[in-house]
Design an enzyme around this catalytic site. Structure first.
Site, PDB file in Angstrom:
ATOM      1  N   GLY A   1      -4.672  -2.525   5.745  1.00 35.24           N
ATOM      2  CA  GLY A   1      -3.863  -3.630   5.210  1.00 35.24           C
ATOM      3  C   GLY A   1      -4.492  -4.997   5.417  1.00 35.24           C
ATOM      4  NE  ARG A   2      -5.896  -5.093  11.680  1.00 34.75           N
ATOM      5  CZ  ARG A   2      -5.286  -3.921  11.833  1.00 34.75           C
ATOM      6  NH1 ARG A   2      -4.201  -3.627  11.133  1.00 34.75           N
ATOM      7  NH2 ARG A   2      -5.754  -3.014  12.667  1.00 34.75           N
TER       8      ARG A   2
ATOM      9  CD  GLU B   1       9.696  -6.005   6.920  1.00 29.97           C
ATOM     10  OE1 GLU B   1       9.309  -4.929   6.390  1.00 29.97           O
ATOM     11  OE2 GLU B   1       9.597  -6.218   8.145  1.00 29.97           O
TER      12      GLU B   1
ATOM     13  CE  LYS C   1      -3.474   2.027   3.026  1.00 34.09           C
ATOM     14  NZ  LYS C   1      -4.348   1.752   4.160  1.00 34.09           N
TER      15      LYS C   1
ATOM     16  CD  GLU D   1      -1.230  -5.517  12.217  1.00 34.69           C
ATOM     17  OE1 GLU D   1      -0.044  -5.884  12.303  1.00 34.69           O
ATOM     18  OE2 GLU D   1      -1.769  -5.224  11.134  1.00 34.69           O
TER      19      GLU D   1
ATOM     20  CE  LYS E   1       6.136  -1.214  10.346  1.00 33.93           C
ATOM     21  NZ  LYS E   1       5.192  -0.405   9.593  1.00 33.93           N
TER      22      LYS E   1
ATOM     23  CG  HIS F   1      -2.249 -37.114  15.252  1.00 32.39           C
ATOM     24  ND1 HIS F   1      -2.141 -38.427  15.656  1.00 32.39           N
ATOM     25  CD2 HIS F   1      -3.401 -37.011  14.553  1.00 32.39           C
ATOM     26  CE1 HIS F   1      -3.182 -39.101  15.188  1.00 32.39           C
ATOM     27  NE2 HIS F   1      -3.965 -38.269  14.520  1.00 32.39           N
TER      28      HIS F   1
HETATM   29  C1  G6Q Z   1      -2.240  -4.362   8.326  1.00 34.54           C
HETATM   30  C2  G6Q Z   1      -1.026  -3.601   8.493  1.00 34.54           C
HETATM   31  C3  G6Q Z   1       0.200  -4.264   7.938  1.00 34.54           C
HETATM   32  C4  G6Q Z   1       0.503  -3.913   6.478  1.00 34.54           C
HETATM   33  C5  G6Q Z   1       1.946  -4.298   6.195  1.00 34.54           C
HETATM   34  C6  G6Q Z   1       2.330  -4.051   4.764  1.00 34.54           C
HETATM   35  O1  G6Q Z   1      -3.330  -4.005   8.643  1.00 34.54           O
HETATM   36  O2  G6Q Z   1      -1.235  -2.331   8.031  1.00 34.54           O
HETATM   37  O3  G6Q Z   1       0.216  -5.646   8.063  1.00 34.54           O
HETATM   38  O4  G6Q Z   1      -0.380  -4.561   5.628  1.00 34.54           O
HETATM   39  O5  G6Q Z   1       2.794  -3.589   7.053  1.00 34.54           O
HETATM   40  O6  G6Q Z   1       2.207  -2.701   4.459  1.00 34.54           O
HETATM   41  P1  G6Q Z   1       2.304  -2.215   2.983  1.00 34.54           P
HETATM   42  O7  G6Q Z   1       1.182  -2.796   2.209  1.00 34.54           O
HETATM   43  O8  G6Q Z   1       2.231  -0.709   3.030  1.00 34.54           O
HETATM   44  O9  G6Q Z   1       3.624  -2.697   2.459  1.00 34.54           O
END
Ligand code: G6Q
Length: 550
Positions: A269-270, A214, A208, A355, A514, A386
Site C-alpha cells: 500500500g505505502r 473507511e 487494493k 509503518e 481494526k 515559527h
Molecule cells: C500500507 C497499508 C495501508 C493500506 C490501507 C488501505 O502499506 O497497507 O495503509 O494502504 O489500509 O488499504 P486498501 O488499499 O486495501 O484500502
C-alpha cells in the site's frame, strides 16, 4: 531471501558503540576544522545534492556504518528485492514497486509470468483514461466534461497520490480539480461534496482490497450522493472508477470492470503510488508528466542498485538514521521541506517510515532489544521555524533533521525565493554551530544592555549547537525530481529495515485496533451489553450511549 543478522551482536556494532563514546564529545565546530569536510561528505546525483557534512560523523564512523550494512547483507538484499524474491516473508509476497517504474522493455518473471507486460498494459489504460478525462472525451451522464475528481482511499491509497498531486500542482493547469477523501468521519466527504456537482464529478475508489471500512463507507456515501441526482444506476459507469486488485468486489459495488485499474499483491500500500493508485496524479498533471515522475524514481533505482555505498544517497541516509537512533538514542527525526509544494511530503514519509520500520520483533522472531524507526514528523519551512524549531535549537532532545530546498523557484515572485533559501541555509548553520555564551554576552553588550540584564538574560540566549542535519538541494521541483526524492526515501527505509533485521513490508500492528472496532461498532449501533470490555472502555461506551440516549 534476506539474511538474518542481529546487528547488535556483530563486532562492528560493538566498535560503533565504542566509537560513539568518543564522537559524542566532539562538537561539530571541532569537526569543521577540516576544511575539506563538505567535499568529503556530500554527494551529487543528477540534479540533487546531498550535503551530510553537518552530522556527528567522521571517516571512521562512515566506514563502520558501511561495514555494518555489508555484514547485514544489504548488497544481496537489494538484488533480492529488485529480482522479485518473496522478501515480504510474513505475507509471502514479493516487493516489486520498483517494477512499476521500470520503463525498460525487458521482462521480470514472477510466478512464471512476465509482470512487466501487465504493468505496461495498466499504464497504457491509465494513459488513455487520464487523457480522455482531461480532454473532456470522457463525459458525465448528462454529457458534461468532468471538472472534479474525488479520490476515495486511505493510508497507502491516499497519502502518496495526495502528496504527489499537491507537489505537482504547479503543472496541473488544464486538469480537473482533484480532491482526496480518506477519513471515515462524515465531515470529510460532506465538506468535499458540498461544492461539487453530480454531473461533473468523477470518483476514483482507491482500495487494493476493496474491503477497507473507511473507504467503502465513503464510497457508499458518494454513490448515494450521486444517485440522489442521477437516479439511474446505469450512470455509475460514467462517474466511478476503481483502483484495486479485487475485481469481484469492484463489480459487486457496481463499478464497470472496464473502469477498473488493476494492481497486484507484490505492491505494498505505502509503495503503491507507482501503480494504478497514481491515477489521480496522471489526471491532474497529464500522463506524460506522471510518467516523468516514474522515470525520476527509476533513476533513483539505478543509483541505488549501482552506486557504491559510500556514494549511495539512500544508503547514506539510512545509515545516518541508524547512527542517531541506536547510538545517540534519538527518538525523533524531522523532514523539513523548504518548498510549499512538498507540504504533504512529511505526512507521506510518516507512513513510509513508521509503518515499515516501527517494529520490535526481528526476522528471527525475537524482540530486537535495540531501537528501530524513530518518530518522524515535519512541516514546510519556514512555518516550522515559527512553531517547533525552538525545541530543535534549544530543547533537551537531539533531533536529526533533513532540510530540503530547490535552487530555483517554480514561482519567481519578487525576492521570496532568496528569503526562503536564506532561511534554509541559516537554520542548519545555527543548529550545527549555535551561539556560545561569550558570543551572546558580546552581542548584548553591543546592544548597550546593562551588565545586570546581561547576566540575567544571557543563559536563555545561548544556542548549544552541535545538532545534526542533512541538506538536500535540487534544481527545481519537477515531476522527475519528485520521483527521485520519493524513491530516495523509500530505499532509505529499505536499507534501515535490512540492517535492523526486521520485516519492513508488513504492517500487522494496524490489525488489532481494526478487529476491536468491529466489536465496538456492534455495541455502538445496536447497544449490546458491554461486560466484556475493560472498565475504561466500558465506562466510555456507557457515557457515549447515555449521551446518545440509548
Ligand atoms: C500500507 C497499508 C495501508 C493500506 C490501507 C488501505 O502499506 O497497507 O495503509 O494502504 O489500509 O488499504 P486498501 O488499499 O486495501 O484500502
Amino acid at each position: 531471501m534476506l539474511k538474518k543478522v542481529d546487528p547488535e551482536k556483530t563486532e562492528t556494532w560493538e566498535k560503533l558503540l565504542r566509537y560513539y563514546k568518543k564522537m559524542k564529545n566532539i562538537p561539530l565546530k571541532e569537526l569543521f576544522k577540516d576544511t575539506a569536510r563538505f567535499d568529503k561528505y556530500s554527494v551529487k546525483f543528477d540534479n540533487i545534492l546531498l550535503d551530510y557534512s553537518k552530522n556527528k560523523i567522521d571517516g571512521t564512523v562512515m566506514s563502520l556504518l558501511i561495514e555494518l550494512s555489508e555484514i547485514s547483507g544489504l548488497d544481496r538484499a537489494i538484488e533480492s528485492m529488485f529480482a522479485g524474491e518473496k522478501i515480504n516473508e510474513t505475507e509471502d509476497r514479493a516487493v516489486l514497486h520498483t517494477a512499476l517504474r521500470d520503463l525498460t522493455n525487458t521482462e521480470l518473471i514472477l510466478d512464471d509470468k512476465n509482470i512487466l507486460t501487465d504493468i505496461r498494459s495498466v499504464r497504457e489504460k491509465m494513459k488513455v483514461f487520464s487523457c480522455s478525462v482531461r480532454e473532456g472525451v470522457f463525459k458525465g451522464y448528462t454529457g458534461k466534461k468532468i471538472t472534479d475528481v474525488v479520490n476515495i482511499g486511505i493510508g497507502g491509497s491516499d497519502l502518496g497520490p495526495h502528496m504527489a498531486c499537491e507537489a505537482l500542482k504547479h503543472y496541473s493547469d488544464k486538469g480537473p480539480r482533484v480532491h482526496f477523501v480518506s477519513n471515515v468521519d462524515g465531515s470529510h466527504i460532506t465538506e468535499t461534496l458540498k461544492h461539487l456537482d453530480q454531473e461533473t464529478t468523477l470518483f476514483l475508489v482507491a482500495s487494493k482490497t476493496f474491503t477497507t471500512q473507511e473507504t467503502m463507507t465513503n464510497a457508499q456515501t458518494a454513490r448515494e450522493w450521486f444517485l440522489s441526482e442521477a437516479k439511474d444506476k446505469e450512470y455509475i459507469k460514467n462517474h466511478f472508477a476503481a483502483l484495486s486488485s479485487n475485481a469481484e468486489k469492484v463489480s459487486q459495488f457496481g463499478i464497470d470492470i472496464e473502469n477498473m485499474f488493476e494492481f497486484w499483491d507484490f505492491v505494498g500500500g505505502r509503495f503503491s503510488l507507482w501503480s494504478a493508485i497514481g491515477l489521480p496524479v496522471a489526471i491532474s498533471v497529464g500522463y506524460d508528466l506522471y510518467e516523468q515522475m516514474l522515470k525520476g524514481a527509476e533513476k533513483t533505482d539505478i543509483h541505488f542498485k549501482n552506486e557504491p555505498f559510500v556514494r549511495n544517497i539512500p544508503v547514506i541516509l539510512g545509515l545516518l538514521g541508524i547512527w542517531y537512533s541506536d547510538f545517540f538514542g534519538c527518538e525523533c527525526e524531522f523532514v523539513l521541506p523548504y518548498d510549499q509544494y512538498l507540504s504533504r511530503f512529511p505526512a507521506f514519509l510518516q507512513q513510509l517510515s513508521m509503518e515499515s520500520n516501527g517494529k520490535s520483533v526481528s526476522r528471527h522472531g525475537k524482540n530486537t532489544g535495540y531501537r528501530t524507526a524513530q518518530v518522524l514528523m515535519g512541516e514546510p519551512g519556514t512555518n516550522g521555524q515559527h512553531s517547533f524549531y525552538q525545541l530543535i535549537h534549544q530543547g533537551t532532545h537531539m533531533i536529526p533533521s533533513d532540510f530540503l530546498c530547490a535552487v530555483h523557484p517554480l514561482n519567481p515572485v519578487s525576492d521570496h525565493h532568496d528569503k526562503l533559501l536564506a532561511n534554509f541555509l541559516s537554520q542548519t548553520e545555527a543548529l550545527a554551530f549555535g551561539r556560545s555564551e561569550q558570543e551572546v554576552i558580546e552581542k548584548l553588550r553591543s546592544e548597550k544592555r546593562t551588565e545586570n540584564e546581561i547576566e540575567r538574560i544571557s543563559p536563555h540566549r545561548v544556542f548549544p549547537g552541535d545538532r545534526p542535519s542533512n541538506s538536500i538541494i535540487y534544481d527545481r521541483l519537477t515531476p522527475d525530481t519528485l520521483g527521485k526524492l520519493i524513491a530516495i526515501y523509500e530505499h532509505k527505509v529499505f536499507v534501515q529495515g535490512v540492517i535492523w533485521n526486521i520485516f519492513s513490508f508488513d504492517q500487522w500492528g494496524v490489525e488489532l485496533g481494526k478487529e476491536l472496532a468491529v466489536k465496538v461498532l456492534d455495541e455502538i449501533r445496536n447497544g449490546n451489553g458491554n461486560e466484556s470490555y475493560d472498565v475504561s472502555t466500558a465506562g466510555l461506551i456507557s457515557y457515549i450511549k447515555e449521551k446518545r440516549g440509548f
